[in-house]
Design an enzyme around this catalytic site. Structure first.
Site, PDB file in Angstrom:
ATOM      1  N   ASP A 123      50.103  73.153 -43.603  1.00 12.79           N
ATOM      2  CA  ASP A 123      48.592  73.068 -43.518  1.00 12.79           C
ATOM      3  C   ASP A 123      47.661  73.089 -45.038  1.00 12.79           C
ATOM      4  O   ASP A 123      48.339  73.703 -45.722  1.00 12.79           O
ATOM      5  CB  ASP A 123      47.913  74.082 -42.503  1.00 12.79           C
ATOM      6  CG  ASP A 123      46.435  73.625 -42.074  1.00 12.79           C
ATOM      7  OD1 ASP A 123      46.196  72.370 -42.116  1.00 12.79           O
ATOM      8  OD2 ASP A 123      45.593  74.406 -41.706  1.00 12.79           O
ATOM      9  N   GLY A 179      44.795  68.201 -46.952  1.00 12.41           N
ATOM     10  CA  GLY A 179      43.450  67.426 -47.249  1.00 12.41           C
ATOM     11  C   GLY A 179      42.703  68.118 -48.004  1.00 12.41           C
ATOM     12  O   GLY A 179      42.074  67.718 -48.720  1.00 12.41           O
ATOM     13  N   TRP A 182      43.239  70.551 -50.218  1.00 13.64           N
ATOM     14  CA  TRP A 182      44.120  70.500 -51.433  1.00 13.64           C
ATOM     15  C   TRP A 182      43.630  69.335 -52.131  1.00 13.64           C
ATOM     16  O   TRP A 182      43.261  69.272 -53.368  1.00 13.64           O
ATOM     17  CB  TRP A 182      45.598  70.665 -51.462  1.00 13.64           C
ATOM     18  CG  TRP A 182      46.166  70.571 -52.568  1.00 13.64           C
ATOM     19  CD1 TRP A 182      46.506  71.579 -53.554  1.00 13.64           C
ATOM     20  CD2 TRP A 182      46.900  69.412 -53.488  1.00 13.64           C
ATOM     21  NE1 TRP A 182      47.244  71.067 -54.528  1.00 13.64           N
ATOM     22  CE2 TRP A 182      47.381  69.685 -54.433  1.00 13.64           C
ATOM     23  CE3 TRP A 182      46.822  68.123 -53.020  1.00 13.64           C
ATOM     24  CZ2 TRP A 182      48.244  68.978 -55.414  1.00 13.64           C
ATOM     25  CZ3 TRP A 182      47.477  67.200 -54.106  1.00 13.64           C
ATOM     26  CH2 TRP A 182      48.165  67.787 -55.138  1.00 13.64           C
ATOM     27  N   ARG A 229      42.369  62.432 -48.865  1.00 13.33           N
ATOM     28  CA  ARG A 229      43.245  63.331 -48.127  1.00 13.33           C
ATOM     29  C   ARG A 229      44.796  63.029 -48.137  1.00 13.33           C
ATOM     30  O   ARG A 229      45.548  63.733 -48.286  1.00 13.33           O
ATOM     31  CB  ARG A 229      42.860  63.352 -46.370  1.00 13.33           C
ATOM     32  CG  ARG A 229      41.423  64.117 -46.495  1.00 13.33           C
ATOM     33  CD  ARG A 229      41.169  63.853 -44.908  1.00 13.33           C
ATOM     34  NE  ARG A 229      42.189  64.377 -43.988  1.00 13.33           N
ATOM     35  CZ  ARG A 229      42.271  65.870 -43.967  1.00 13.33           C
ATOM     36  NH1 ARG A 229      41.610  66.570 -44.392  1.00 13.33           N
ATOM     37  NH2 ARG A 229      43.526  66.027 -43.144  1.00 13.33           N
ATOM     38  N   ASN A 268      47.210  65.022 -33.885  1.00 17.14           N
ATOM     39  CA  ASN A 268      46.952  64.324 -35.199  1.00 17.14           C
ATOM     40  C   ASN A 268      46.582  63.102 -34.858  1.00 17.14           C
ATOM     41  O   ASN A 268      46.027  62.184 -35.693  1.00 17.14           O
ATOM     42  CB  ASN A 268      48.323  64.468 -36.088  1.00 17.14           C
ATOM     43  CG  ASN A 268      48.164  65.960 -36.751  1.00 17.14           C
ATOM     44  OD1 ASN A 268      49.298  66.436 -37.094  1.00 17.14           O
ATOM     45  ND2 ASN A 268      47.141  66.741 -36.759  1.00 17.14           N
TER      46      ASN A 268
HETATM   47  C1  FPP Z   1      48.230  69.420 -42.401  1.00 18.63           C
HETATM   48  O1  FPP Z   1      47.325  69.332 -43.449  1.00 18.63           O
HETATM   49  C2  FPP Z   1      49.400  68.413 -42.521  1.00 18.63           C
HETATM   50  C3  FPP Z   1      49.203  67.426 -41.544  1.00 18.63           C
HETATM   51  C4  FPP Z   1      48.722  67.128 -40.553  1.00 18.63           C
HETATM   52  C5  FPP Z   1      50.361  66.546 -41.892  1.00 18.63           C
HETATM   53  C6  FPP Z   1      51.665  67.004 -42.540  1.00 18.63           C
HETATM   54  C7  FPP Z   1      52.263  66.040 -43.454  1.00 18.63           C
HETATM   55  C8  FPP Z   1      52.883  66.234 -44.373  1.00 18.63           C
HETATM   56  C9  FPP Z   1      53.313  67.516 -45.221  1.00 18.63           C
HETATM   57  C10 FPP Z   1      53.535  64.871 -44.939  1.00 18.63           C
HETATM   58  C11 FPP Z   1      54.395  64.353 -44.147  1.00 18.63           C
HETATM   59  C12 FPP Z   1      55.816  65.015 -44.047  1.00 18.63           C
HETATM   60  C13 FPP Z   1      56.914  64.281 -44.177  1.00 18.63           C
HETATM   61  C14 FPP Z   1      57.959  65.060 -43.825  1.00 18.63           C
HETATM   62  C15 FPP Z   1      56.956  63.034 -45.028  1.00 18.63           C
HETATM   63  P1  FPP Z   1      45.786  69.109 -43.064  1.00 18.63           P
HETATM   64  O2  FPP Z   1      45.701  67.407 -42.968  1.00 18.63           O
HETATM   65  O3  FPP Z   1      45.151  69.313 -41.870  1.00 18.63           O
HETATM   66  O4  FPP Z   1      44.975  69.690 -44.169  1.00 18.63           O
HETATM   67  P2  FPP Z   1      43.569  70.425 -43.899  1.00 18.63           P
HETATM   68  O5  FPP Z   1      43.631  71.295 -42.891  1.00 18.63           O
HETATM   69  O6  FPP Z   1      43.387  70.628 -45.451  1.00 18.63           O
HETATM   70  O7  FPP Z   1      42.548  69.293 -43.566  1.00 18.63           O
END
Ligand code: FPP
Length: 260
Positions: free
Chosen positions: A37, A40, A42, A50, A85
């Protein structure tokens, strides 16, 4: 779009020695589950969009799997895309799907070289055909590898996983292939996507939120939980070691008592 990132990875990320001080190599968690997590936030903190964070997050996963393998962890389950998601903007969903697809293509050689076995948990329904093909290819190409298992959760939800297990067991019960009284924990676990894997000993959640977010609901019953405010793209090998040190300092009772 981000081809170069993957192609240059081997040069841009040299292996660094891990500081294993304070780590008991005889008590390494077998299976670590990670909720990746904070991608986005970051990206936003750097004035970027994002998706830039997801791209960086994919790089972090590679680095952490390599480190985990070195210290003897057997399984990493990483939450890449949840059943929830899909609610995100279509551009972000499409980007993650494309990222996954490229990741699976570009990492295949590294998986093979490093004896990594790739598995997936989640529902294939609704995933783009190209992603499904790449997933099947990655599984087929690495199924005989005996090193660390990278278990990627894609279109995964813990409640959906339990529900599909219940439905399949109900069908098997109705068909007479299993009796109701034969449904034990062990039998139930065979109907989960994680069939054959040990339960996670440790769940890591970066990004500062203190939630399970529908990840491995059945399997984390007795997992130790470790969180950090660090966003996933900034998560380093040292954070992994910190989590393991914390894990090793915990008293795991599994509901029982520990005599002192
Ligand atoms: C959560 O961060 C992350 C995700 C919903 C997607 C995770 C995907 C990856 C790490 C990349 C894809 C993976 C591979 C194996 C290619 P968030 O978007 O919820 O972040 P935030 O909480 O800061 O909004």
């Amino acid at each position: 779009m981000f081809k170069g990132l993957f192609q240059t990875r081997k040069n841009t990320m040299p292996d660094t020695a891990l500081d294993l001080s304070g780590i008991d190599l005889n008590n390494i968690p077998q299976h670590i589950a990670i909720i990746m997590d904070g991608n986005g936030r970051w990206a936003k903190a750097q004035g970027k969009i994002r998706t830039y964070g997801h791209q960086a997050g994919a790089e972090t996963l590679k680095k952490i799997v390599r480190a985990a393998d070195k210290i003897g962890i057997k399984v990493i389950s990483a939450y890449a895309f949840s059943t929830e998601n899909w609610k995100r903007p279509v551009t972000e969903v499409n980007f993650i799907m494309e990222l996954l697809s490229r990741y699976l293509t570009n990492e295949i050689d590294e998986f093979k070289e490093n004896n990594v076995q790739v598995r997936f948990i989640g529902s294939q329904e609704g995933l783009p055909e190209i992603v499904r093909q790449k997933m099947a290819h990655a599984v087929a190409e690495t199924k005989d590898n005996t090193g660390i298992i990278l278990n990627l959760a894609i279109n995964y939800g813990g409640q959906a996983e339990i529900l599909q297990a219940v439905k399949r067991i109900a069908r098997d019960t109705a068909a007479g292939s299993i009796a109701v009284d034969e449904i034990t924990n062990e039998v139930f676990e065979r109907y989960l996507y994680t069939d054959g894997l040990p339960a996670p000993d440790l769940l890591i959640r970066p990004g500062g939120d203190l939630r399970i977010s529908n990840f491995l609901l059945w399997q984390i019953a007795y997992a130790e939980i470790w969180t950090t405010d660090v966003y996933w793209p900034d998560f380093s090998e040292e954070h992994l070691l910190q989590a393991i040190r914390a894990f090793q300092g915990r008293e795991r009772r599994f509901g029982g008592l520990v005599n002192k």
